[in-house]
Motif scaffolding. Structure first.
Motif, PDB file in Angstrom:
ATOM      1  N   ASP A 103      -4.311   1.275  -7.375  1.00 29.83           N
ATOM      2  CA  ASP A 103      -4.988   0.243  -6.588  1.00 29.83           C
ATOM      3  C   ASP A 103      -4.111  -0.298  -5.465  1.00 29.83           C
ATOM      4  OD1 ASP A 103      -7.211   0.465  -8.310  1.00 29.83           O
ATOM      5  OD2 ASP A 103      -6.338  -0.998  -9.701  1.00 29.83           O
ATOM      6  N   GLY A 104      -3.306   0.575  -4.870  1.00 31.54           N
ATOM      7  CA  GLY A 104      -2.472   0.188  -3.741  1.00 31.54           C
ATOM      8  C   GLY A 104      -1.205  -0.570  -4.108  1.00 31.54           C
ATOM      9  N   GLN A 105      -0.939  -0.732  -5.390  1.00 30.78           N
ATOM     10  CA  GLN A 105       0.227  -1.485  -5.849  1.00 30.78           C
ATOM     11  C   GLN A 105       1.221  -0.580  -6.571  1.00 30.78           C
ATOM     12  OE1 GLN A 105       0.621  -4.785  -4.984  1.00 30.78           O
ATOM     13  NE2 GLN A 105      -1.249  -4.350  -3.835  1.00 30.78           N
ATOM     14  N   LYS A 112       4.877  -5.729 -11.275  1.00 33.02           N
ATOM     15  CA  LYS A 112       4.397  -5.474  -9.915  1.00 33.02           C
ATOM     16  C   LYS A 112       5.558  -5.620  -8.932  1.00 33.02           C
ATOM     17  CE  LYS A 112       0.967  -7.049  -6.584  1.00 33.02           C
ATOM     18  NZ  LYS A 112      -0.077  -8.049  -6.321  1.00 33.02           N
ATOM     19  N   GLN A 115       6.037  -5.556  -2.112  1.00 31.63           N
ATOM     20  CA  GLN A 115       5.950  -4.582  -1.025  1.00 31.63           C
ATOM     21  C   GLN A 115       5.894  -5.260   0.343  1.00 31.63           C
ATOM     22  OE1 GLN A 115       3.549  -0.917  -1.931  1.00 31.63           O
ATOM     23  NE2 GLN A 115       2.591  -2.328  -3.391  1.00 31.63           N
ATOM     24  N   ASP A 120       2.347  -1.779   5.491  1.00 29.40           N
ATOM     25  CA  ASP A 120       1.000  -2.291   5.232  1.00 29.40           C
ATOM     26  C   ASP A 120       0.877  -3.155   3.984  1.00 29.40           C
ATOM     27  OD1 ASP A 120      -0.127  -0.944   7.476  1.00 29.40           O
ATOM     28  OD2 ASP A 120       0.010   0.924   6.342  1.00 29.40           O
ATOM     29  N   PHE A 122       0.801  -2.138   0.996  1.00 31.28           N
ATOM     30  CA  PHE A 122       0.182  -1.401  -0.108  1.00 31.28           C
ATOM     31  C   PHE A 122       0.677   0.046  -0.063  1.00 31.28           C
ATOM     32  CE2 PHE A 122      -2.870   1.296   2.079  1.00 31.28           C
ATOM     33  CZ  PHE A 122      -3.074   0.627   3.278  1.00 31.28           C
ATOM     34  N   THR A 123       0.449   0.743  -1.184  1.00 31.59           N
ATOM     35  CA  THR A 123       0.931   2.109  -1.322  1.00 31.59           C
ATOM     36  C   THR A 123      -0.215   3.020  -1.702  1.00 31.59           C
ATOM     37  OG1 THR A 123       3.113   1.330  -1.983  1.00 31.59           O
ATOM     38  CG2 THR A 123       2.554   3.590  -2.585  1.00 31.59           C
ATOM     39  N   GLU A 145       1.858   4.991   4.177  1.00 32.07           N
ATOM     40  CA  GLU A 145       0.691   5.795   4.508  1.00 32.07           C
ATOM     41  C   GLU A 145       1.067   7.148   5.112  1.00 32.07           C
ATOM     42  OE1 GLU A 145      -3.620   5.176   6.587  1.00 32.07           O
ATOM     43  OE2 GLU A 145      -2.580   3.522   5.610  1.00 32.07           O
TER      44      GLU A 145
END
Length: 186
Positions: A103-105, A112, A115, A120, A122-123, A145
């Protein structure tokens, strides 16, 4: 030398030779410890941009492991113009750490990861409980990205014996000159 004394040609030549020898010795010593490098791609933005001129401390990991957040240069199996590429990435996971990306984390050992230093915040990608093997590191670019890094089979976990060194100083551009900050060290 007292006023009025003149140096002979032999004394002048010897003085020049000594100065040149000292300069060569200093240069050789510096080259043994420091490797200059230029960033060639965008995988480390917003912290490093193309054409940033960096100094890499080659002896940083001869007697210790990198710390989480260190920016390292390592030899990859990726090739460019027939030569293996050196990559610049940030150490995210150390040997024994468990990495999960969902989920972008990013989660490291179930916690957690911050970042905020990334492009951005997120990952991309999905990794479920990947345990970093002994003798390796999990490394990612700050521009997640576009970065080809440990998330991808082409790079995978980075063997510590492939490390060239730790990025310690930026010499160019001049408005960003200075030591490299590790976001995990406050």
């Amino acid at each position: 030398m007292s006023k009025g004394e003149q140096l002979t040609g032999k004394q002048i030549a010897w003085s020049w030779i000594k100065d040149i020898l000292i300069a060569v010795i200093i240069a050789v010593v510096i080259i043994q410890f420091i490797k200059p490098t230029i960033v060639k791609e965008s995988s480390m933005e917003p912290n490093f941009y193309e054409n940033d001129y960096l100094f890499v401390y080659k002896m940083a990991y001869k007697s210790k492991l990198p710390a989480k957040g260190d920016v390292v240069i390592f030899q990859s199996d990726l090739t460019y113009n027939g030569k293996k590429k050196l990559l610049i990435k940030r150490v995210i996971g150390l040997p024994g750490d468990t990495i999960t990306i969902r989920d972008g984390q990013v989660f490291i050992n179930g916690q957690k990861d911050d970042q905020s230093y990334t492009a951005d915040g997120f990952t991309v990608g999905d990794i479920i409980e990947h345990k970093v093997p002994k003798g390796t590191l999990f490394c990612m670019g700050d521009n997640r990205e576009v970065s080809i890094d440990s998330r991808y089979e082409e790079v995978g976990d980075v063997e510590t014996d492939r490390l060239v060194g730790k990025v310690v100083f930026r010499a160019f551009p001049f408005n960003k000159i200075g030591p490299i900050h590790n976001p995990y060290e406050g």
